[in-house]
Design a protein around this motif. Sequence first.
Motif, short mmCIF file in Angstrom:
data_model
loop_
_atom_site.label_atom_id
_atom_site.label_comp_id
_atom_site.label_asym_id
_atom_site.label_seq_id
_atom_site.Cartn_x
_atom_site.Cartn_y
_atom_site.Cartn_z
N LEU A 114 0.80 -1.22 0.00
CA LEU A 114 0.00 0.00 0.00
C LEU A 114 0.83 1.27 0.00
O LEU A 114 0.50 2.25 -0.68
CB LEU A 114 -0.95 0.00 1.20
CG LEU A 114 -2.14 -0.97 1.12
CD1 LEU A 114 -2.89 -0.99 2.44
CD2 LEU A 114 -3.07 -0.60 -0.02
N VAL A 115 1.92 1.27 0.75
CA VAL A 115 2.74 2.49 0.83
C VAL A 115 3.45 2.79 -0.48
O VAL A 115 3.91 3.92 -0.69
CB VAL A 115 3.77 2.40 1.98
CG1 VAL A 115 3.05 2.35 3.33
CG2 VAL A 115 4.68 1.20 1.81
N ASN A 116 3.53 1.81 -1.36
CA ASN A 116 4.18 1.99 -2.67
C ASN A 116 3.19 1.96 -3.83
O ASN A 116 3.60 2.03 -4.98
CB ASN A 116 5.23 0.90 -2.90
CG ASN A 116 6.36 0.98 -1.89
OD1 ASN A 116 6.82 2.07 -1.56
ND2 ASN A 116 6.79 -0.17 -1.40
N SER A 163 -12.15 -13.69 -6.21
CA SER A 163 -10.88 -14.32 -5.83
C SER A 163 -10.86 -14.51 -4.32
O SER A 163 -11.61 -13.84 -3.59
CB SER A 163 -9.73 -13.40 -6.26
OG SER A 163 -8.51 -13.78 -5.66
N GLY A 164 -9.98 -15.39 -3.88
CA GLY A 164 -9.74 -15.47 -2.45
C GLY A 164 -9.28 -14.14 -1.89
O GLY A 164 -9.54 -13.80 -0.73
N ALA A 165 -8.60 -13.35 -2.72
CA ALA A 165 -8.17 -12.02 -2.31
C ALA A 165 -9.36 -11.11 -2.05
O ALA A 165 -9.31 -10.23 -1.19
CB ALA A 165 -7.27 -11.40 -3.37
N GLY A 174 -3.63 -4.71 -2.52
CA GLY A 174 -4.74 -3.91 -2.04
C GLY A 174 -5.69 -3.52 -3.15
O GLY A 174 -6.92 -3.54 -2.97
N ASN A 175 -5.14 -3.18 -4.31
CA ASN A 175 -5.99 -2.79 -5.44
C ASN A 175 -6.80 -3.99 -5.95
O ASN A 175 -8.01 -3.90 -6.18
CB ASN A 175 -5.16 -2.16 -6.56
CG ASN A 175 -3.92 -2.96 -6.92
OD1 ASN A 175 -3.66 -4.05 -6.40
ND2 ASN A 175 -3.10 -2.42 -7.82
N TYR A 176 -6.13 -5.10 -6.13
CA TYR A 176 -6.78 -6.32 -6.63
C TYR A 176 -7.82 -6.84 -5.63
O TYR A 176 -8.93 -7.21 -6.01
CB TYR A 176 -5.70 -7.37 -6.88
CG TYR A 176 -6.18 -8.72 -7.36
CD1 TYR A 176 -6.64 -8.89 -8.66
CD2 TYR A 176 -6.12 -9.83 -6.53
CE1 TYR A 176 -7.05 -10.13 -9.12
CE2 TYR A 176 -6.54 -11.08 -6.97
CZ TYR A 176 -7.00 -11.23 -8.25
OH TYR A 176 -7.41 -12.46 -8.70
#
Length: 308
Positions: A114-116, A163-165, A174-176
């Motif tokens: 997230l920070v990147n 997705s499991g995500a 985080g985006n996915y």
Amino acid sequence: MTTTAASGICAGRVVIVTGAGRGLGRAHARAFAAEGARVVVNDLGAALDGSGASGDPAQDTVAEIRAAGGDAVAHGGDVATPEGAESLVRAAVEAYGRLDTLVNNAGFLRDRMLVNLDEDDWDAVLRVHLKGHFLPLKHAARHWRAAAKAGGAPHACVVNTSSGAGLAGSVGQGNYSAAKAGILGLTAVAAAELAPYGVRVNAIAPAARTRMTERTFAEAMAAPREGGFDAMAPENVSPLVVWLGSAASAGVTGRVFAAEGGRITVMEGWRPGPSADKGTRRSPAEAGDTALELLSRAEPPQPVYGAR
């Protein structure tokens, strides 16, 4: 390789599969064709990070289907644009005169902590996964609504790909994870809104070997195959997708299924757990005491993928 005899469960149906040039989408398209469906194979032919475009992957899948005696056409449009999504539905109707099933599968990755995570990487992944589900669904739903209002009786199906995500989160995605969780919410709303038009909407959360999961499932992919069964093969997921996209799954809508290897799981999602009602407003300290007491009786959350 495990194979099963075709039953013709989708004979006569017209099916769109997005992102069908590779991986899961390719496996789904071939499985639908093997069961008698006529398939519109959509793929932009982008790289894993979404850059570039090529018509080759979609054409390759079409060639494989035709070589096996099936019927398919290619569509190379970007389904995350209104024009691409509308032309996709139109391609099915112009080629085959109808549309019965939409399988939303297209996607790519831009993994960062997230920070990147740049805003462009956030927007790009949300665009292709979430908007790339919404727009084809919208245009297909308009087609089916018109058919229903004209006196038809669509037995239409949508299969979305989460997705499991999306169910539990995934470190570095985080985006996915946000996009895939959004697809679950979209599925629930679409199932409710489209039911009056004879449209059923479900979602899958697959785990399989694709370009997108090579790193995530590296350990599982390296595991020995028992009895020659490749548990991570994309083809293991496709039978469930074919069934959900057929008339045989009548009455099933608004559901989420996890699929991996030979395992299918009905995911039950967010349901009320322990609860307490004081009947009036609490102080912050009282709210905290209540929350802690409820948590002591609640099931622990599923671990986030990649968390230590």
